[in-house]
Scaffold this motif. Structure first.
Motif, PDB file in Angstrom:
ATOM      1  N   GLY A 130       3.010 -61.577 -27.635  1.00 60.06           N
ATOM      2  CA  GLY A 130       3.064 -60.987 -26.304  1.00 60.06           C
ATOM      3  C   GLY A 130       3.583 -59.562 -26.359  1.00 60.06           C
ATOM      4  N   VAL A 131       3.187 -58.774 -25.393  1.00 58.46           N
ATOM      5  CA  VAL A 131       3.549 -57.356 -25.386  1.00 58.46           C
ATOM      6  C   VAL A 131       5.042 -57.174 -25.173  1.00 58.46           C
ATOM      7  CG1 VAL A 131       3.239 -55.174 -24.146  1.00 58.46           C
ATOM      8  CG2 VAL A 131       1.258 -56.625 -24.620  1.00 58.46           C
ATOM      9  N   ALA A 132       5.621 -57.936 -24.264  1.00 57.53           N
ATOM     10  CA  ALA A 132       7.040 -57.764 -23.946  1.00 57.53           C
ATOM     11  C   ALA A 132       7.931 -58.023 -25.152  1.00 57.53           C
ATOM     12  CB  ALA A 132       7.432 -58.672 -22.793  1.00 57.53           C
ATOM     13  N   LEU A 164      -6.141 -61.168 -23.311  1.00 51.68           N
ATOM     14  CA  LEU A 164      -4.822 -61.429 -22.735  1.00 51.68           C
ATOM     15  C   LEU A 164      -3.874 -60.271 -23.032  1.00 51.68           C
ATOM     16  CD1 LEU A 164      -2.992 -63.361 -21.224  1.00 51.68           C
ATOM     17  CD2 LEU A 164      -2.490 -64.512 -23.394  1.00 51.68           C
ATOM     18  N   MET A 165      -3.953 -59.732 -24.247  1.00 56.00           N
ATOM     19  CA  MET A 165      -3.107 -58.602 -24.610  1.00 56.00           C
ATOM     20  C   MET A 165      -3.375 -57.393 -23.718  1.00 56.00           C
ATOM     21  SD  MET A 165      -2.910 -56.470 -28.202  1.00 56.00           S
ATOM     22  CE  MET A 165      -4.495 -55.673 -27.907  1.00 56.00           C
ATOM     23  N   TYR A 179      -4.411 -57.383 -20.584  1.00 56.14           N
ATOM     24  CA  TYR A 179      -3.789 -57.606 -19.272  1.00 56.14           C
ATOM     25  C   TYR A 179      -2.268 -57.478 -19.367  1.00 56.14           C
ATOM     26  CZ  TYR A 179      -8.295 -59.179 -17.514  1.00 56.14           C
ATOM     27  OH  TYR A 179      -9.611 -59.226 -17.132  1.00 56.14           O
ATOM     28  N   GLU A 180      -1.698 -57.962 -20.453  1.00 59.85           N
ATOM     29  CA  GLU A 180      -0.254 -57.854 -20.635  1.00 59.85           C
ATOM     30  C   GLU A 180       0.177 -56.396 -20.763  1.00 59.85           C
ATOM     31  OE1 GLU A 180       1.014 -60.267 -23.889  1.00 59.85           O
ATOM     32  OE2 GLU A 180       0.905 -62.124 -22.750  1.00 59.85           O
ATOM     33  N   THR A 227       0.311 -55.150 -17.101  1.00 60.40           N
ATOM     34  CA  THR A 227       1.429 -55.666 -16.302  1.00 60.40           C
ATOM     35  C   THR A 227       2.774 -55.226 -16.863  1.00 60.40           C
ATOM     36  OG1 THR A 227       1.349 -57.763 -17.544  1.00 60.40           O
ATOM     37  CG2 THR A 227       0.126 -57.645 -15.461  1.00 60.40           C
ATOM     38  N   HIS A 228       2.885 -55.131 -18.190  1.00 59.87           N
ATOM     39  CA  HIS A 228       4.136 -54.664 -18.798  1.00 59.87           C
ATOM     40  C   HIS A 228       4.416 -53.225 -18.379  1.00 59.87           C
ATOM     41  CE1 HIS A 228       7.315 -54.198 -21.791  1.00 59.87           C
ATOM     42  NE2 HIS A 228       6.768 -53.047 -22.100  1.00 59.87           N
TER      43      HIS A 228
END
Length: 204
Positions: free
Chosen positions: A25-27, A105-106, A108-109, A112-113
């Protein structure tokens, strides 16, 4: 450690960052975790990218370059705007959506991040501006090559295409169904082509 030219090292780090972000995940992707994935010292990592924001922008650019490469290899740009829309969106889906849920998914992350992180909002703006500019470019090129005009401005057409594809991808990520998604994609393509109402450019 074997010497690696700076541009090559940056490419290796960006590739490692994409793997970490897709996996964790990006976060949760930190400069330290990306350095470990790239098998470089943290100091080397920070020399290439001083901040996570710089690294995120490099990842966004790399993903968009990958998308542009799919569009750029299409031979259908010389056959008019409708054919370009049909083939480019079909190629995009088959090359970068089907079987690539982590990549989507990455992306979109990343958005949003950036929107949730103070001071990083510019990155989300940059990401979607580049998406739109890329789509507008090949749409306009296809129409120009075949002497067509489009009923709506190319930048607006591009925003609508990006918005529609985004929605289809999100639905596919939430409930993967290749047959349904492929059918929905074709219906969307047909709608976009109808919206353009292409015709020959007026004679000068």
């Amino acid at each position: 450690m074997t010497y690696v030219p700076a541009p090559v090292r940056r490419e290796q780090i960006v590739a490692a960052a994409r793997r970490v972000m897709a996996r964790d995940g990006v976060a949760d992707a930190s400069l330290r975790s990306v350095a470990a994935e790239a098998e470089v010292p943290l100091g080397t990592m920070q020399h290439a990218f001083r901040t996570k924001s710089q690294l995120l922008q490099a990842v966004v650019d790399d993903v968009i370059d990958e998308i542009a490469a799919v569009y750029g290899t299409s031979p259908h740009v010389d056959h008019g705007l409708p054919q370009a829309i049909q083939q480019n969106l079909t190629d995009f889906w088959s090359h970068l959506v089907e079987g690539h849920s982590q990549l989507q998914l990455m992306q979109y992350e990343l958005t949003t991040h950036a929107l949730r992180s103070a001071g990083h909002e510019r990155l989300a703006n940059w990401q979607y501006r580049r998406y739109g500019e890329g789509v507008a470019r090949w749409c306009e090129d296809a129409a120009s090559r075949s002497g067509e005009v489009c009923a709506i401005p190319f930048d607006q057409l591009a925003r609508l295409i990006v918005a529609g594809i985004d929605g289809l991808i999100l639905q596919h990520l939430c409930e993967p169904d290749e047959l349904r998604s492929t059918h929905d994609l074709q219906v969307f393509i047909d709608l976009v082509i109808t919206l353009t109402e292409t015709g020959p450019a007026p004679a000068r």
